[in-house]
Motif scaffolding. Structure first.
Motif, PDB file in Angstrom:
ATOM      1  N   GLU A 130      -2.332  -7.897 -13.193  1.00 59.15           N
ATOM      2  CA  GLU A 130      -3.204  -8.063 -14.351  1.00 59.15           C
ATOM      3  C   GLU A 130      -4.279  -9.116 -14.085  1.00 59.15           C
ATOM      4  N   HIS A 131      -3.900 -10.173 -13.375  1.00 52.63           N
ATOM      5  CA  HIS A 131      -4.869 -11.212 -13.018  1.00 52.63           C
ATOM      6  C   HIS A 131      -5.942 -10.647 -12.088  1.00 52.63           C
ATOM      7  N   MET A 132      -5.519  -9.836 -11.119  1.00 52.32           N
ATOM      8  CA  MET A 132      -6.479  -9.253 -10.181  1.00 52.32           C
ATOM      9  C   MET A 132      -7.442  -8.321 -10.907  1.00 52.32           C
ATOM     10  N   VAL A 133      -6.923  -7.502 -11.814  1.00 52.47           N
ATOM     11  CA  VAL A 133      -7.770  -6.570 -12.565  1.00 52.47           C
ATOM     12  C   VAL A 133      -8.786  -7.337 -13.409  1.00 52.47           C
ATOM     13  N   THR A 134      -8.338  -8.423 -14.016  1.00 53.00           N
ATOM     14  CA  THR A 134      -9.221  -9.213 -14.868  1.00 53.00           C
ATOM     15  C   THR A 134     -10.301  -9.924 -14.070  1.00 53.00           C
ATOM     16  N   GLN A 135      -9.922 -10.446 -12.895  1.00 61.86           N
ATOM     17  CA  GLN A 135     -10.828 -11.289 -12.127  1.00 61.86           C
ATOM     18  C   GLN A 135     -11.699 -10.529 -11.125  1.00 61.86           C
ATOM     19  N   ALA A 136     -11.282  -9.330 -10.742  1.00 59.42           N
ATOM     20  CA  ALA A 136     -11.970  -8.605  -9.668  1.00 59.42           C
ATOM     21  C   ALA A 136     -13.481  -8.500  -9.846  1.00 59.42           C
ATOM     22  N   PRO A 137     -13.995  -8.175 -11.044  1.00 64.25           N
ATOM     23  CA  PRO A 137     -15.452  -8.002 -11.170  1.00 64.25           C
ATOM     24  C   PRO A 137     -16.258  -9.274 -10.951  1.00 64.25           C
ATOM     25  N   ARG A 138     -15.627 -10.430 -11.089  1.00 60.70           N
ATOM     26  CA  ARG A 138     -16.394 -11.680 -11.008  1.00 60.70           C
ATOM     27  C   ARG A 138     -16.091 -12.516  -9.774  1.00 60.70           C
ATOM     28  N   LEU A 139     -15.189 -12.048  -8.924  1.00 57.75           N
ATOM     29  CA  LEU A 139     -14.834 -12.797  -7.728  1.00 57.75           C
ATOM     30  C   LEU A 139     -15.623 -12.319  -6.514  1.00 57.75           C
ATOM     31  N   GLY A 140     -15.722 -13.185  -5.515  1.00 55.97           N
ATOM     32  CA  GLY A 140     -16.316 -12.796  -4.251  1.00 55.97           C
ATOM     33  C   GLY A 140     -15.350 -11.985  -3.420  1.00 55.97           C
ATOM     34  N   GLN A 141     -15.855 -11.437  -2.330  1.00 59.74           N
ATOM     35  CA  GLN A 141     -15.041 -10.547  -1.506  1.00 59.74           C
ATOM     36  C   GLN A 141     -13.802 -11.250  -0.958  1.00 59.74           C
ATOM     37  N   ALA A 142     -13.963 -12.484  -0.457  1.00 59.93           N
ATOM     38  CA  ALA A 142     -12.827 -13.194   0.137  1.00 59.93           C
ATOM     39  C   ALA A 142     -11.717 -13.409  -0.882  1.00 59.93           C
ATOM     40  N   GLU A 143     -12.103 -13.769  -2.105  1.00 59.38           N
ATOM     41  CA  GLU A 143     -11.102 -14.000  -3.147  1.00 59.38           C
ATOM     42  C   GLU A 143     -10.399 -12.706  -3.539  1.00 59.38           C
ATOM     43  N   ARG A 144     -11.143 -11.600  -3.596  1.00 59.82           N
ATOM     44  CA  ARG A 144     -10.524 -10.309  -3.938  1.00 59.82           C
ATOM     45  C   ARG A 144      -9.543  -9.869  -2.863  1.00 59.82           C
ATOM     46  N   VAL A 145      -9.920 -10.074  -1.607  1.00 54.08           N
ATOM     47  CA  VAL A 145      -9.024  -9.719  -0.503  1.00 54.08           C
ATOM     48  C   VAL A 145      -7.740 -10.532  -0.583  1.00 54.08           C
ATOM     49  N   ALA A 146      -7.866 -11.822  -0.901  1.00 56.38           N
ATOM     50  CA  ALA A 146      -6.680 -12.686  -0.999  1.00 56.38           C
ATOM     51  C   ALA A 146      -5.756 -12.218  -2.116  1.00 56.38           C
ATOM     52  N   LEU A 147      -6.319 -11.828  -3.254  1.00 54.56           N
ATOM     53  CA  LEU A 147      -5.495 -11.341  -4.365  1.00 54.56           C
ATOM     54  C   LEU A 147      -4.828 -10.014  -4.008  1.00 54.56           C
ATOM     55  N   ASP A 148      -5.583  -9.140  -3.374  1.00 54.54           N
ATOM     56  CA  ASP A 148      -5.062  -7.832  -2.954  1.00 54.54           C
ATOM     57  C   ASP A 148      -3.857  -8.022  -2.046  1.00 54.54           C
ATOM     58  N   LEU A 149      -4.049  -8.792  -1.003  1.00 54.81           N
ATOM     59  CA  LEU A 149      -2.971  -8.989  -0.036  1.00 54.81           C
ATOM     60  C   LEU A 149      -1.809  -9.742  -0.659  1.00 54.81           C
ATOM     61  N   GLY A 150      -2.103 -10.621  -1.610  1.00 56.95           N
ATOM     62  CA  GLY A 150      -1.044 -11.374  -2.275  1.00 56.95           C
ATOM     63  C   GLY A 150      -0.065 -10.472  -3.004  1.00 56.95           C
ATOM     64  N   ILE A 151      -0.561  -9.383  -3.575  1.00 52.93           N
ATOM     65  CA  ILE A 151       0.321  -8.441  -4.267  1.00 52.93           C
ATOM     66  C   ILE A 151       1.270  -7.769  -3.277  1.00 52.93           C
ATOM     67  N   HIS A 152       0.734  -7.335  -2.145  1.00 59.44           N
ATOM     68  CA  HIS A 152       1.570  -6.675  -1.141  1.00 59.44           C
ATOM     69  C   HIS A 152       2.586  -7.653  -0.532  1.00 59.44           C
ATOM     70  N   LEU A 153       2.161  -8.887  -0.316  1.00 63.38           N
ATOM     71  CA  LEU A 153       3.087  -9.903   0.188  1.00 63.38           C
ATOM     72  C   LEU A 153       4.205 -10.172  -0.814  1.00 63.38           C
ATOM     73  N   ALA A 154       3.838 -10.209  -2.098  1.00 66.47           N
ATOM     74  CA  ALA A 154       4.831 -10.462  -3.146  1.00 66.47           C
ATOM     75  C   ALA A 154       5.880  -9.359  -3.159  1.00 66.47           C
ATOM     76  N   ILE A 155       5.462  -8.110  -2.997  1.00 63.46           N
ATOM     77  CA  ILE A 155       6.419  -7.002  -2.979  1.00 63.46           C
ATOM     78  C   ILE A 155       7.360  -7.129  -1.781  1.00 63.46           C
ATOM     79  N   SER A 156       6.818  -7.502  -0.623  1.00 69.07           N
ATOM     80  CA  SER A 156       7.677  -7.650   0.552  1.00 69.07           C
ATOM     81  C   SER A 156       8.687  -8.779   0.347  1.00 69.07           C
ATOM     82  N   GLU A 157       8.283  -9.833  -0.357  1.00 67.79           N
ATOM     83  CA  GLU A 157       9.206 -10.931  -0.642  1.00 67.79           C
ATOM     84  C   GLU A 157      10.269 -10.508  -1.644  1.00 67.79           C
TER      85      GLU A 157
END
Length: 247
Positions: A130-157
């Motif tokens: 939900e945070h990624m969906v809310t923030q995606a339109p206003r974040l830069g590319q690096a920040e969006r990539v970090a949020l994207d990968l953070g979700i996948h890392l969280a699932i693996s954990e």
């Protein structure tokens, strides 16, 4: 007879360590270079000019050279005789091999997460999306990539399998390179953020089959997008790929 008292055992000598009284310059240079590579600011094939980097950072060339050697061991840089270091350019075969391993690990992690994650952990995962969906339109590319990968890392954990999580974590640098390469090609950042919803919603229901199906669609779509971008870069006359709406 007076018996001699055996000598008391002496404590083992502490191993010698050098005192640290200044920052590790090599680690700091390594961190800056790594960040520039995974964010796409240093493009694949770009040459690492040690003298120029040292001048910009206000240091000698030695820490830059040592940091480059470290990044070479991580697979981010390559060493070329008489030309120094350059950013590694992944081949299409290497990209596909990476996706094969990534898909296998994440599919297993998703099934295990449906079984092992606590309700609190699932709520935190949902909040991430939900945070990624809310923030995606206003974040830069690096920040969006970090949020994207953070979700996948969280699932693996959440899989509860520490070995799996460690293996997946070790792939993050190369995955971030690929995400930085592809993420900017999507015209609507919100599209990428929302594409995680079907996966997470199925995990919240603990529906492992649905979660794996949604994840496979998500990752295969990403792989095909990378392939199309790679081929487009090899043949500039080819139109760049357009994003496919998420399931």
């Amino acid at each position: 007879m007076i018996q001699a008292t055996p000598p008391s055992p002496q404590p083992a000598a502490a191993p010698g360590f050098a005192s640290i009284d200044r920052p590790d310059l090599v680690a700091m240079v390594e961190s800056q270079l790594q960040q520039a590579i995974v964010e796409g600011r240093l493009a694949p094939g770009a040459r690492i000019v040690e003298a120029e980097l040292a001048r910009q950072m206000g240091i000698s060339r030695a820490p830059v050279r040592e940091a480059a050697r470290r990044l070479e061991s991580q697979g981010l840089l390559i060493s070329r005789p008489r030309h120094g270091f350059a950013v590694r350019a992944l081949s299409l075969k290497q990209i596909n091999n990476l996706f094969e391993v990534r898909i296998g690990l994440e599919m297993l992690a998703t099934r295990l997460a449906c079984q092992a994650a606590s309700e609190e952990q699932l709520a935190q995962l949902q909040a991430r999306v939900e945070h990624m969906v809310t923030q995606a339109p206003r974040l830069g590319q690096a920040e969006r990539v970090a949020l994207d990968l953070g979700i996948h890392l969280a699932i693996s954990e959440l899989s509860g399998n520490d070995y799996l999580h460690r293996l997946f974590s070790n792939m993050q640098t190369e995955i971030r390179m690929i995400l930085a390469f592809t993420e900017g090609s999507y015209r609507d950042p919100l599209l990428i953020a929302e594409s995680h919803q079907p996966v997470v919603q199925a995990i919240l229901r603990r529906d492992a089959d649905a979660a794996q199906a949604a994840l496979l669609h998500h990752l295969i779509e990403g792989q095909e997008h990378v392939q199309a971008l790679f081929l487009s870069a090899q043949n500039p006359t080819t139109s760049p790929p357009q994003p496919i709406p998420p399931p």
